[in-house]
Design a protein around this motif. Structure first.
Motif, PDB file in Angstrom:
ATOM      1  N   HIS A   1      32.257  46.315  -2.676  1.00 39.06           N
ATOM      2  CA  HIS A   1      31.350  45.906  -3.737  1.00 39.06           C
ATOM      3  C   HIS A   1      32.097  45.288  -4.913  1.00 39.06           C
ATOM      4  O   HIS A   1      31.657  44.279  -5.492  1.00 39.06           O
ATOM      5  CB  HIS A   1      30.537  47.115  -4.215  1.00 39.06           C
ATOM      6  N   LEU A   2      33.248  45.875  -5.271  1.00 39.76           N
ATOM      7  CA  LEU A   2      34.025  45.331  -6.386  1.00 39.76           C
ATOM      8  C   LEU A   2      34.572  43.942  -6.061  1.00 39.76           C
ATOM      9  O   LEU A   2      34.570  43.037  -6.912  1.00 39.76           O
ATOM     10  CB  LEU A   2      35.166  46.279  -6.735  1.00 39.76           C
ATOM     11  N   LEU A   3      35.048  43.765  -4.825  1.00 39.93           N
ATOM     12  CA  LEU A   3      35.563  42.455  -4.442  1.00 39.93           C
ATOM     13  C   LEU A   3      34.454  41.416  -4.429  1.00 39.93           C
ATOM     14  O   LEU A   3      34.663  40.260  -4.819  1.00 39.93           O
ATOM     15  CB  LEU A   3      36.237  42.538  -3.064  1.00 39.93           C
ATOM     16  N   ALA A   4      33.263  41.826  -3.951  1.00 43.04           N
ATOM     17  CA  ALA A   4      32.141  40.886  -3.960  1.00 43.04           C
ATOM     18  C   ALA A   4      31.785  40.494  -5.400  1.00 43.04           C
ATOM     19  O   ALA A   4      31.551  39.307  -5.690  1.00 43.04           O
ATOM     20  CB  ALA A   4      30.936  41.505  -3.265  1.00 43.04           C
ATOM     21  N   ALA A   5      31.770  41.490  -6.298  1.00 45.70           N
ATOM     22  CA  ALA A   5      31.478  41.185  -7.700  1.00 45.70           C
ATOM     23  C   ALA A   5      32.565  40.306  -8.306  1.00 45.70           C
ATOM     24  O   ALA A   5      32.278  39.394  -9.104  1.00 45.70           O
ATOM     25  CB  ALA A   5      31.343  42.486  -8.489  1.00 45.70           C
ATOM     26  N   GLU A   6      33.821  40.561  -7.916  1.00 46.65           N
ATOM     27  CA  GLU A   6      34.921  39.747  -8.434  1.00 46.65           C
ATOM     28  C   GLU A   6      34.812  38.310  -7.942  1.00 46.65           C
ATOM     29  O   GLU A   6      35.043  37.356  -8.699  1.00 46.65           O
ATOM     30  CB  GLU A   6      36.255  40.354  -8.013  1.00 46.65           C
ATOM     31  N   ARG A   7      34.437  38.117  -6.671  1.00 48.24           N
ATOM     32  CA  ARG A   7      34.275  36.755  -6.148  1.00 48.24           C
ATOM     33  C   ARG A   7      33.154  36.028  -6.873  1.00 48.24           C
ATOM     34  O   ARG A   7      33.265  34.845  -7.213  1.00 48.24           O
ATOM     35  CB  ARG A   7      33.988  36.804  -4.644  1.00 48.24           C
ATOM     36  N   GLU A   8      32.050  36.737  -7.107  1.00 50.51           N
ATOM     37  CA  GLU A   8      30.943  36.115  -7.819  1.00 50.51           C
ATOM     38  C   GLU A   8      31.345  35.734  -9.247  1.00 50.51           C
ATOM     39  O   GLU A   8      30.992  34.662  -9.760  1.00 50.51           O
ATOM     40  CB  GLU A   8      29.739  37.061  -7.842  1.00 50.51           C
ATOM     41  N   LEU A   9      32.103  36.639  -9.897  1.00 49.69           N
ATOM     42  CA  LEU A   9      32.544  36.347 -11.260  1.00 49.69           C
ATOM     43  C   LEU A   9      33.493  35.153 -11.287  1.00 49.69           C
ATOM     44  O   LEU A   9      33.388  34.276 -12.157  1.00 49.69           O
ATOM     45  CB  LEU A   9      33.228  37.586 -11.852  1.00 49.69           C
ATOM     46  N   ALA A  10      34.419  35.100 -10.315  1.00 55.12           N
ATOM     47  CA  ALA A  10      35.352  33.971 -10.255  1.00 55.12           C
ATOM     48  C   ALA A  10      34.607  32.666 -10.018  1.00 55.12           C
ATOM     49  O   ALA A  10      34.926  31.622 -10.611  1.00 55.12           O
ATOM     50  CB  ALA A  10      36.383  34.208  -9.160  1.00 55.12           C
ATOM     51  N   ALA A  11      33.605  32.742  -9.112  1.00 57.61           N
ATOM     52  CA  ALA A  11      32.820  31.530  -8.844  1.00 57.61           C
ATOM     53  C   ALA A  11      32.059  31.089 -10.095  1.00 57.61           C
ATOM     54  O   ALA A  11      32.005  29.895 -10.420  1.00 57.61           O
ATOM     55  CB  ALA A  11      31.864  31.783  -7.687  1.00 57.61           C
ATOM     56  N   ASP A  12      31.462  32.061 -10.794  1.00 58.70           N
ATOM     57  CA  ASP A  12      30.695  31.712 -11.994  1.00 58.70           C
ATOM     58  C   ASP A  12      31.583  31.118 -13.084  1.00 58.70           C
ATOM     59  O   ASP A  12      31.247  30.109 -13.717  1.00 58.70           O
ATOM     60  CB  ASP A  12      29.962  32.946 -12.524  1.00 58.70           C
ATOM     61  N   LEU A  13      32.737  31.770 -13.311  1.00 61.96           N
ATOM     62  CA  LEU A  13      33.646  31.270 -14.339  1.00 61.96           C
ATOM     63  C   LEU A  13      34.189  29.893 -13.980  1.00 61.96           C
ATOM     64  O   LEU A  13      34.333  29.015 -14.846  1.00 61.96           O
ATOM     65  CB  LEU A  13      34.792  32.257 -14.541  1.00 61.96           C
ATOM     66  N   SER A  14      34.505  29.713 -12.706  1.00 63.18           N
ATOM     67  CA  SER A  14      35.020  28.410 -12.284  1.00 63.18           C
ATOM     68  C   SER A  14      33.950  27.333 -12.438  1.00 63.18           C
ATOM     69  O   SER A  14      34.240  26.186 -12.807  1.00 63.18           O
ATOM     70  CB  SER A  14      35.491  28.488 -10.832  1.00 63.18           C
ATOM     71  N   HIS A  15      32.704  27.712 -12.139  1.00 62.84           N
ATOM     72  CA  HIS A  15      31.624  26.728 -12.271  1.00 62.84           C
ATOM     73  C   HIS A  15      31.419  26.322 -13.726  1.00 62.84           C
ATOM     74  O   HIS A  15      31.058  25.170 -14.030  1.00 62.84           O
ATOM     75  CB  HIS A  15      30.333  27.304 -11.683  1.00 62.84           C
ATOM     76  N   ARG A  16      31.652  27.241 -14.647  1.00 63.62           N
ATOM     77  CA  ARG A  16      31.520  26.917 -16.063  1.00 63.62           C
ATOM     78  C   ARG A  16      32.567  25.900 -16.528  1.00 63.62           C
ATOM     79  O   ARG A  16      32.396  25.240 -17.550  1.00 63.62           O
ATOM     80  CB  ARG A  16      31.640  28.188 -16.900  1.00 63.62           C
ATOM     81  N   LEU A  17      33.671  25.810 -15.778  1.00 64.06           N
ATOM     82  CA  LEU A  17      34.724  24.867 -16.143  1.00 64.06           C
ATOM     83  C   LEU A  17      34.389  23.432 -15.755  1.00 64.06           C
ATOM     84  O   LEU A  17      35.104  22.502 -16.158  1.00 64.06           O
ATOM     85  CB  LEU A  17      36.041  25.277 -15.484  1.00 64.06           C
ATOM     86  N   ARG A  18      33.353  23.268 -14.950  1.00 64.15           N
ATOM     87  CA  ARG A  18      33.043  21.919 -14.487  1.00 64.15           C
ATOM     88  C   ARG A  18      32.676  20.987 -15.654  1.00 64.15           C
ATOM     89  O   ARG A  18      33.078  19.814 -15.680  1.00 64.15           O
ATOM     90  CB  ARG A  18      31.887  21.959 -13.493  1.00 64.15           C
TER      91      ARG A  18
END
Length: 453
Positions: free
Chosen positions: A229-246
């Motif tokens: 669950h933590l890794l899934a949340a971490e992947r989602e957070l990384a994806a969200d943060l990376s998307h904000r950089l676009r």
């Protein structure tokens, strides 16, 4: 643990068996002795009626022959001449005259030693003035008849008890050890990246396992679920943060396109494009499940990566008037790390020079490939490190605004994955700081531990 349980079972069963079987064996030995003398007393008492009727030798001889001991020449009758004085001996006598006289004088049974065994002397009153003595010989073998067999049976019983206890302890130990090994194997599998591994807590293979190991298995499964669950949340957070950089990346790309021509403009556009690719790769990787992530080639040429990254930073160095030098990167230097990870580490080392030294400060990069490692030295002519120990601690960067204190920590972790290290010191050539990155190119040999005997 299995052998420990078996040893404890052997020790405990052996002590219990000895505590019961040794007294039982001694009792059997004493019983055999008492049985032999009781039989002798019965043989002697059988002649009492005959002696009360007559003391004639022929009659006594016939009476002796009718008994088992007399037929085996183990019985004799000492007929007195007068009073207690020994007289005629009927049968095969073995007792001494003193022993016979003592038995007649005491008026009760008397046991004395004889060659090869013992004699039972039983006084019998013939008349008011005379006492005859019946002698029954008991051989030494009669005192221990059946004792050896009894000891053998008791020993076999003790061995059977020990064998049964060992079998029971082994079965119990097998269940305990099996459960512990399954838990350890699951922990190793989880540590290697298999997030789907779980420890069975029900079923035939865990029947008989201790309750503590069941609880440990349940705790392990709960921990594995939490990690997923933590890794899934971490992947989602990384994806969200990376998307904000676009959005800011799009602005940077548009601004870089308007810079015109020149080395600095081309380097800026190249950096923005590479940053966009990295962000896209982070988003794609974060959106995938761990088991769906494709495998990447492991290992790269460190010399090639260093030449590429130094060339990238050289444009900024020329803009800031920094003299730089690259040595030892002409050939090949294979290392067991991914190309992207090594490029990020080299960027962190060179970025550290640009961030912590003033404009115009020279720097150098040296590559040394040995038989078992590749060493990268990044030195500068700046003031050096005030506190090298704190510089390596994660999150304690002192580079001012924009510094997270993670760069050198990332480099150190990359080095440690190969068995190498990251060291900070002072450059012997330029006089400033020097960062020494060592990457091992062959697996480290396991350390041998001496076992105490």
């Amino acid at each position: 643990m299995r052998w420990a349980l078996i040893k404890a079972a052997v020790a405990g069963t052996t002590m219990v068996a000895l505590a019961f079987l040794i007294p039982l064996g001694l009792m059997v030995q004493q019983t055999a002795r008492d049985r032999a003398f009781t039989s002798a007393e019965r043989q002697a008492a059988a002649l009492g009626p005959a002696l009360a009727i007559t003391t004639e030798q022929d009659a006594i001889t016939r009476a002796l022959a009718s008994t088992d001991a007399g037929a085996q020449e183990k019985m004799a009758v000492h007929l007195p001449v007068v009073g207690y004085s020994p007289g005629t001996v009927v049968g095969h006598g073995r007792a001494s005259e003193l022993a016979v006289a003592t038995a007649a004088g005491q008026g009760q049974s008397f046991i004395d030693r004889a060659p090869g065994g013992f004699v039972l002397l039983q006084p019998v009153a013939v008349d008011a003035k005379r006492v005859a003595v019946v002698e029954v010989y008991v051989a030494g073998g009669d005192l221990t008849r059946g004792v050896a067999t009894a000891w053998l049976v008791l020993s076999l019983v003790a061995l059977a008890l020990v064998a049964i206890s060992v079998l029971v302890a082994d079965r119990m130990g097998a269940r305990i050890v099996g459960s512990a090994r399954r838990l350890a194997a699951a922990a190793r599998s989880l540590g290697s990246g298999n997030l789907a591994v779980r420890v069975p807590v029900e079923g035939r293979q865990v029947d008989g396992a201790p309750e503590e190991l069941r609880e440990a298995a349940l705790a392990f499964n709960a921990m594995a679920d939490r990690v997923v669950h933590l890794l899934a949340a971490e992947r989602e957070l990384a994806a969200d943060l990376s998307h904000r950089l676009r959005t800011p990346l799009t602005v940077l790309r548009l601004n870089a396109a308007s810079l015109g021509t020149g080395d600095a403009a081309d380097a800026t556009r190249h950096a923005v494009a590479q940053l966009e690719r990295e962000v896209d790769q982070i988003i794609r990787t974060a959106r995938r499940a761990p088991e769906d992530v494709p495998s990447v080639a492991f290992g790269c040429d460190a010399a090639e990566v260093i030449r590429e990254r130094v060339a990238f930073w050289s444009a900024l160095a020329e803009d800031e008037g920094r003299r730089w030098q690259l040595a030892g990167a002409e050939g090949t230097a294979p290392v067991p790390v991914q190309r992207g990870d090594l490029a990020a580490a080299v960027d962190a080392l060179l970025g550290n020079v640009f961030r912590h030294t003033g404009v115009g400060t020279a720097f150098s990069v040296d590559v040394l490939a040995t038989e078992g490692s590749v060493i990268v030295l990044v030195g500068d002519a700046g003031p050096g490190f005030a506190d090298p120990a704190s510089a390596l601690r994660r999150g304690e960067g002192q580079g001012g605004e924009g510094s997270t204190g993670l760069g050198l920590d990332i480099v150190r972790k990359l080095a440690e994955t190969t068995g190498g290290d990251l060291a900070l010191g002072r450059s012997a050539v330029l006089g400033g700081a020097e960062l020494r990155l060592r990457l091992e190119t062959r697996p480290a040999l396991p350390r041998l531990s001496r076992k105490r005997r």
